[in-house]
Design a protein around this motif. Structure first.
Motif, PDB file in Angstrom:
ATOM      1  N   SER A 373       0.819  -1.213   0.000  1.00 20.85           N
ATOM      2  CA  SER A 373       0.000   0.000   0.000  1.00 20.85           C
ATOM      3  C   SER A 373       0.849   1.258   0.000  1.00 20.85           C
ATOM      4  N   ASN A 374       2.152   1.103  -0.212  1.00 15.09           N
ATOM      5  CA  ASN A 374       3.039   2.264  -0.190  1.00 15.09           C
ATOM      6  C   ASN A 374       3.212   2.843  -1.591  1.00 15.09           C
ATOM      7  N   GLU A 375       2.790   4.077  -1.781  1.00 11.85           N
ATOM      8  CA  GLU A 375       2.811   4.724  -3.088  1.00 11.85           C
ATOM      9  C   GLU A 375       4.221   4.891  -3.631  1.00 11.85           C
ATOM     10  N   ARG A 376       5.131   5.341  -2.788  1.00 14.25           N
ATOM     11  CA  ARG A 376       6.478   5.655  -3.264  1.00 14.25           C
ATOM     12  C   ARG A 376       7.234   4.396  -3.691  1.00 14.25           C
ATOM     13  N   PHE A 377       7.025   3.317  -2.975  1.00 14.21           N
ATOM     14  CA  PHE A 377       7.677   2.054  -3.344  1.00 14.21           C
ATOM     15  C   PHE A 377       7.261   1.626  -4.752  1.00 14.21           C
ATOM     16  N   HIS A 378       5.971   1.657  -5.023  1.00 22.50           N
ATOM     17  CA  HIS A 378       5.486   1.219  -6.335  1.00 22.50           C
ATOM     18  C   HIS A 378       5.985   2.136  -7.449  1.00 22.50           C
ATOM     19  N   ARG A 379       6.017   3.424  -7.190  1.00 22.59           N
ATOM     20  CA  ARG A 379       6.509   4.340  -8.220  1.00 22.59           C
ATOM     21  C   ARG A 379       7.989   4.090  -8.509  1.00 22.59           C
ATOM     22  N   CYS A 380       8.746   3.774  -7.489  1.00 20.19           N
ATOM     23  CA  CYS A 380      10.168   3.450  -7.706  1.00 20.19           C
ATOM     24  C   CYS A 380      10.313   2.179  -8.529  1.00 20.19           C
ATOM     25  N   MET A 381       9.499   1.186  -8.251  1.00 19.34           N
ATOM     26  CA  MET A 381       9.553  -0.050  -9.010  1.00 19.34           C
ATOM     27  C   MET A 381       9.148   0.188 -10.467  1.00 19.34           C
ATOM     28  N   LEU A 382       8.119   0.995 -10.671  1.00 20.08           N
ATOM     29  CA  LEU A 382       7.701   1.332 -12.032  1.00 20.08           C
ATOM     30  C   LEU A 382       8.756   2.160 -12.750  1.00 20.08           C
ATOM     31  N   ALA A 383       9.422   3.041 -12.016  1.00 20.44           N
ATOM     32  CA  ALA A 383      10.488   3.847 -12.619  1.00 20.44           C
ATOM     33  C   ALA A 383      11.652   2.970 -13.056  1.00 20.44           C
ATOM     34  N   CYS A 384      12.028   1.998 -12.223  1.00 21.78           N
ATOM     35  CA  CYS A 384      13.117   1.081 -12.589  1.00 21.78           C
ATOM     36  C   CYS A 384      12.737   0.268 -13.827  1.00 21.78           C
ATOM     37  N   SER A 385      11.520  -0.250 -13.856  1.00 20.31           N
ATOM     38  CA  SER A 385      11.083  -1.034 -15.014  1.00 20.31           C
ATOM     39  C   SER A 385      11.097  -0.190 -16.278  1.00 20.31           C
ATOM     40  N   SER A 386      10.581   1.027 -16.180  1.00 17.58           N
ATOM     41  CA  SER A 386      10.553   1.916 -17.342  1.00 17.58           C
ATOM     42  C   SER A 386      11.950   2.278 -17.802  1.00 17.58           C
ATOM     43  N   GLU A 387      12.836   2.548 -16.858  1.00 13.88           N
ATOM     44  CA  GLU A 387      14.200   2.953 -17.220  1.00 13.88           C
ATOM     45  C   GLU A 387      14.937   1.836 -17.938  1.00 13.88           C
ATOM     46  N   LEU A 388      14.729   0.602 -17.531  1.00 17.63           N
ATOM     47  CA  LEU A 388      15.396  -0.514 -18.209  1.00 17.63           C
ATOM     48  C   LEU A 388      14.886  -0.664 -19.641  1.00 17.63           C
ATOM     49  N   VAL A 389      13.598  -0.489 -19.851  1.00 19.08           N
ATOM     50  CA  VAL A 389      13.052  -0.575 -21.205  1.00 19.08           C
ATOM     51  C   VAL A 389      13.566   0.581 -22.054  1.00 19.08           C
ATOM     52  N   LEU A 390      13.563   1.790 -21.504  1.00 19.22           N
ATOM     53  CA  LEU A 390      14.055   2.952 -22.239  1.00 19.22           C
ATOM     54  C   LEU A 390      15.537   2.829 -22.546  1.00 19.22           C
ATOM     55  N   ALA A 391      16.313   2.326 -21.582  1.00 16.24           N
ATOM     56  CA  ALA A 391      17.748   2.173 -21.795  1.00 16.24           C
ATOM     57  C   ALA A 391      18.036   1.113 -22.851  1.00 16.24           C
ATOM     58  N   THR A 392      17.247   0.055 -22.874  1.00 19.25           N
ATOM     59  CA  THR A 392      17.429  -0.986 -23.889  1.00 19.25           C
ATOM     60  C   THR A 392      17.256  -0.420 -25.289  1.00 19.25           C
ATOM     61  N   HIS A 393      16.251   0.419 -25.465  1.00 23.39           N
ATOM     62  CA  HIS A 393      15.956   0.955 -26.795  1.00 23.39           C
ATOM     63  C   HIS A 393      16.708   2.260 -27.076  1.00 23.39           C
ATOM     64  N   ARG A 394      17.524   2.711 -26.125  1.00 21.77           N
ATOM     65  CA  ARG A 394      18.352   3.905 -26.315  1.00 21.77           C
ATOM     66  C   ARG A 394      17.533   5.094 -26.806  1.00 21.77           C
ATOM     67  N   THR A 395      16.472   5.394 -26.107  1.00 19.73           N
ATOM     68  CA  THR A 395      15.605   6.492 -26.501  1.00 19.73           C
ATOM     69  C   THR A 395      16.213   7.809 -26.059  1.00 19.73           C
ATOM     70  N   VAL A 396      16.604   8.635 -26.996  1.00 22.52           N
ATOM     71  CA  VAL A 396      17.323   9.866 -26.690  1.00 22.52           C
ATOM     72  C   VAL A 396      16.431  10.864 -25.962  1.00 22.52           C
ATOM     73  N   VAL A 397      15.164  10.979 -26.369  1.00 25.73           N
ATOM     74  CA  VAL A 397      14.295  12.000 -25.806  1.00 25.73           C
ATOM     75  C   VAL A 397      13.974  11.719 -24.337  1.00 25.73           C
ATOM     76  N   MET A 398      13.962  10.457 -23.943  1.00 21.13           N
ATOM     77  CA  MET A 398      13.605  10.097 -22.569  1.00 21.13           C
ATOM     78  C   MET A 398      14.811   9.520 -21.837  1.00 21.13           C
ATOM     79  N   MET A 399      15.920  10.224 -21.886  1.00 19.44           N
ATOM     80  CA  MET A 399      17.092   9.755 -21.175  1.00 19.44           C
ATOM     81  C   MET A 399      16.968  10.074 -19.683  1.00 19.44           C
TER      82      MET A 399
END
Length: 857
Positions: A373-399
């Motif tokens: 039920s902790n909001e910040r924990f889930h957002r951190c987990m979602l941020a990590c997941s998103s960053e790995l996908v973005l880093a894999t595809h080397r998206t320049v605009v969303m570095m």
């Protein structure tokens, strides 16, 4: 640049190259010119494809585009220009009774998705039809030797695409299309990589050696290829050497790891491991979500949809307006964003399930309410997941750190979950682990100390003596924006999202000094806020980089209690104090890495490193405010000069800065722009915030603050652990000695011998099973065969390799030769030097001269 290299290498592998300048016969000259024109055609067609179908740069999609171009060239270039035979080539391994499956074989070779490649080939065919006005026909209906032994089902063929005048006309049309598309945009002209004169390929010399030269490269110096703006995933973590088992390495024949190959490998992991997962919580995860005080499944689902829709919104990646193609661009962007969002969503659910399973086993219960039920924990987990996908595809605009801005988190928040994230995904590719490692270093070295970091909200509870300074500088984080505010800001429709049953349950009371992230977005929605308790890192969480703190971890959900609550570690401290203690341990590990590395460059002894580490510990615990809004390397550089002065070493600031420039993490702004807050004569003595160079900072801020600590390091005094702890400030932990650090990088034995030593990792040791393989390595502490010493091993390796060369390649006259060094020299390079730093007659209280030299700009 990375893509042009990939295309260059692939083209040379598939097609015959001839040297135009050395072509004596007219036919050879025409053939060489044709090969050059086809190379240029392929690159220009790729650039048109990018403009037509890809509005933002990402390495994986562009690589798929280049592979589709290769498929077009394989189908249409005359058979006698091939570097292979289609039926026997190892490049085309996917076969059936109908022949070679061209696209599937290229997917297997370059780790691309077959569905994505087929879509890209269709886009390329449409481009040829629209721009070059060529008439397509099913390849199965065409009779040409180019299609022999190829399964033509689903393929398209253009009759005269690469023939004579048609090719020249196509080149002119593609040139004009590119000119019209990029006119007046002040963008890098990517045609420079295949310019006729002095290009990577060039028509004046098509030999392999000439393909790496470019007389127009000066143009490129003023620009940066989008891929170059990314931190390379393939860059290994940097750390100093230590006395471990080592092996001597000569030149390697292995294929180099490139940004393109790395991106395609990690994309293949997402495609093979993550994509097959369901886009919703699994049955096991749903059991954990429903076992809380109330079912939080809908809230988990809604949050994930809102956050990931904000991160992967198609308008987040910009828009490139090209006449007649904007609709196509918009469609592929929306498709791409949707696919990436699904990858991040599935990865998030997978890691969350693994964490819940581990916590349940640790706590002997399925009720994980405080965690789930902790909001910040889930957002951190979602941020990590998103960053790995973005880093894999080397998206320049969303570095990075764009993902923090979208999710409303701070660097300090994210630094708490990186190791937990990695620990619960065993299949995570090495390149993505390295990426997270590099992010964690960035978070620790400066980002977590920036104004607006939630670190300061924890510090005012863990260290009340710092509260006045934190408030004076205005460093506290602002509240984290609510999901409603994020949804409104990004125009995310509520249709299709599960309703949020109760925000009040999630918003824990703020009576204990809740640490918050800054509200970087949604400034107009200050009244719609979510107040949740912050979470501390596990009591003994280790830094991903160092992998050396292996103490027993506290339950993860216990780290999310309010900062003022008692810590579950049972040591009589608050959760904020426990979290700060863990954060400090990571900072000190990072400092130890940097100190050891720079000390080796400056050829300073281990005793100097010990003094440096002792001083940094004291600054962190007793002069913490020096870190506020600054980079850790700024304090390390100043400490180097201060300790050198105390120990009476002839070390100049210029020498320190010049050697720091060679460090992999060096940035000029570290020593050119340092934050200060001091009275200004121009403002009638009022406090102003400015940025000064490192010499000014050292003289005006560092020395007045740190001088008492430096005095205690004078050579005439005993710098023992008891003395250190006796002088420590109230509440400060015991100062530790210099830690044992893992060895991750080669080290040169001496300036006069070309021999490097590096750790022999267990994975490589396990691979050396056969005596013949082991005989090529010389290991400290373990001699190969009957050799008596490492230096004897090197001589034997020379003889063995030279005999192999003379037996197999008699054309080679040069002999391999390792410069030999004595065993004592190697041992000295691996061990800890025990030399003294300064004379014992040095005064106890040194004089601190004002430093006037300026670092090179």
């Amino acid at each position: 640049m990375d893509l042009s290299r990939f295309y260059n290498k692939a083209y040379k592998e598939f097609f015959l190259l001839k040297d135009v300048s050395n072509a004596q016969q007219t036919e050879d000259s025409r053939s060489a010119q044709y090969v050059s024109d086809c190379y240029r055609f392929g690159w220009l067609l790729f650039l048109a494809l990018r403009i037509h179908s890809v509005s933002h740069f990402n390495l994986v999609t562009c690589t798929n585009g280049l592979v589709s171009i290769l498929a077009i060239l394989v189908l249409h270039m005359p058979k006698h220009f091939r570097n292979f035979t289609i039926q026997d080539s190892v490049c085309f391994v996917k076969r059936s009774d109908k022949g070679v499956n061209l696209l599937a074989s290229l997917c297997d070779k370059y780790h691309t998705s077959e569905d994505e490649l087929r879509r890209m080939v269709e886009k390329t065919n449409e481009l040829i039809t629209d721009i070059l006005k060529k008439q397509p026909c099913p390849a199965s209906e065409c009779k040409t030797e180019n299609l022999d032994h190829i399964n033509t089902d689903g393929l398209t063929y253009f009759e005269d695409l690469l023939e004579g005048k048609s090719l020249q006309s196509s080149l002119l049309m593609l040139e004009q299309y590119y000119d019209d598309a990029v006119n007046n945009k002040c963008e890098l002209d990517e045609r420079m990589f295949v310019n006729d004169k002095g290009s990577l390929l060039g028509t004046e010399n098509l030999s392999g050696g000439a393909m790496g030269s470019c007389s127009m490269r000066w143009k490129f110096d003023a620009f940066a290829s989008p891929a170059r703006t990314m931190t390379s995933l393939s860059t290994p973590p940097h750390s100093p050497t230590s006395p471990l088992s080592v092996n001597y390495i000569s030149s390697s024949k292995l294929a180099p790891v490139t940004p393109v190959s790395t991106a395609m490998t990690t994309a293949k992991w997402l495609r093979d491991v993550i994509s097959p997962l369901p886009p919703k919580p699994s049955a096991e995860l749903e059991r954990f979500l429903s076992s809380c005080h109330r079912d939080v499944t809908n809230e988990i689902t809604r949050r994930a949809n809102v956050i990931l829709e904000a991160v992967f919104s198609s308008n987040s990646f910009g828009e490139r307006c090209v006449s007649g193609s904007i609709q196509s661009v918009d469609v592929i962007d929306r498709t791409w964003a949707k696919e990436r969002k699904m990858e991040a969503l599935k990865l998030y659910y997978r890691i969350l399930e693994a964490i819940c399973r581990a916590e349940s086993q640790l706590l002997k219960t399925n009720n994980l309410s405080s965690l789930l039920s902790n909001e910040r924990f889930h957002r951190c987990m979602l941020a990590c997941s998103s960053e790995l996908v973005l880093a894999t595809h080397r998206t320049v605009v969303m570095m990075f750190p764009a993902v923090l801005e979208v999710t409303g988190l701070t660097a300090f928040d994210l630094s708490k979950v990186i190791e937990t994230f990695v620990r619960h995904e065993e299949t995570l590719p090495r390149e993505l682990k390295r990426h997270l490692n590099s992010l964690e270093e960035r978070l620790l070295e400066s980002m977590a100390w920036e104004k607006g970091s939630s670190l300061y909200n924890s510090l005012i509870i863990a260290r009340p003596d710092l509260a006045a300074e934190i408030n004076r500088l205005g460093l506290l984080a602002e509240p984290m924006p609510s999901l409603d505010a994020i949804a409104v800001h990004h125009n995310i429709p509520y249709g299709g999202l599960p309703p949020l049953s109760s925000q009040k349950f999630d918003a824990l009371p703020d009576q204990n000094g809740d640490a918050r992230s800054p509200k970087r977005i949604c400034g107009e929605y200050r009244s719609v806020l979510v107040e949740h308790s912050s979470f501390s890192s596990p009591g003994k969480e280790r830094l991903l980089t160092f992998n050396c703190l292996r103490s027993k971890l506290a339950p993860l959900q216990s780290t999310f209690a309010s900062p003022s609550q008692p810590s579950p570690t049972g040591e009589g401290e608050t959760c904020a104090e426990t979290g700060i203690k863990v954060f400090y341990s990571k900072i000190l590990k990072l400092a130890a890495i940097r100190i050891r590395s720079l000390s080796e460059r400056l050829q300073l002894s281990q005793q100097f490193s010990e003094c440096m580490y002792c001083l940094i510990q004291r600054i962190l615990y007793q002069r913490t405010a020096l870190f506020f809004n600054r980079h850790i390397d700024q304090l390390i550089l100043c400490s180097f000069y201060g300790v050198a002065k105390v120990l009476q070493l002839g070390l100049t600031f210029k020498n320190i800065v010049n050697n720091y420039r060679k460090q992999p993490q060096c940035k000029p702004q570290v020593f050119q722009s340092i934050f200060v807050n001091w009275p200004s004569a121009n403002h009638n003595g009022r406090m102003v915030q400015e940025h000064v160079d490192i010499i000014t900072f050292y003289n005006e801020i560092f020395i007045p603050t740190v001088k008492p600590l430096l005095v205690e390091l004078a050579p005439a005094r005993d710098v023992t652990e008891d003395k250190n702890n006796a002088n420590a400030g109230p509440g400060s932990p015991k100062l530790s000695s210099f830690p044992n650090l893992p060895d991750m990088s080669p080290k040169k034995v001496s300036a006069t011998h070309n021999v490097y030593v590096s750790p022999l990792r267990q994975s490589k040791m396990d691979a050396l099973l056969s005596p013949s393989s082991r005989s090529y390595y010389a290991c400290i502490g373990e001699s190969t065969h009957a050799y008596r010493s490492p230096s004897s091993d090197l001589a034997a390796i020379n003889d063995r390799l030279n005999s192999y060369v003379s037996g197999s390649c008699r054309r080679i006259n040069s002999r391999l030769n390792f410069d030999l060094v004595s065993d004592s020299m190697v041992g000295g390079a691996l061990g800890h030097p025990n030399g003294t730093l300064a004379s014992s007659a040095a005064p106890a209280t040194p004089n601190f001269p004002v430093k006037r030299e300026q670092p090179d700009s």
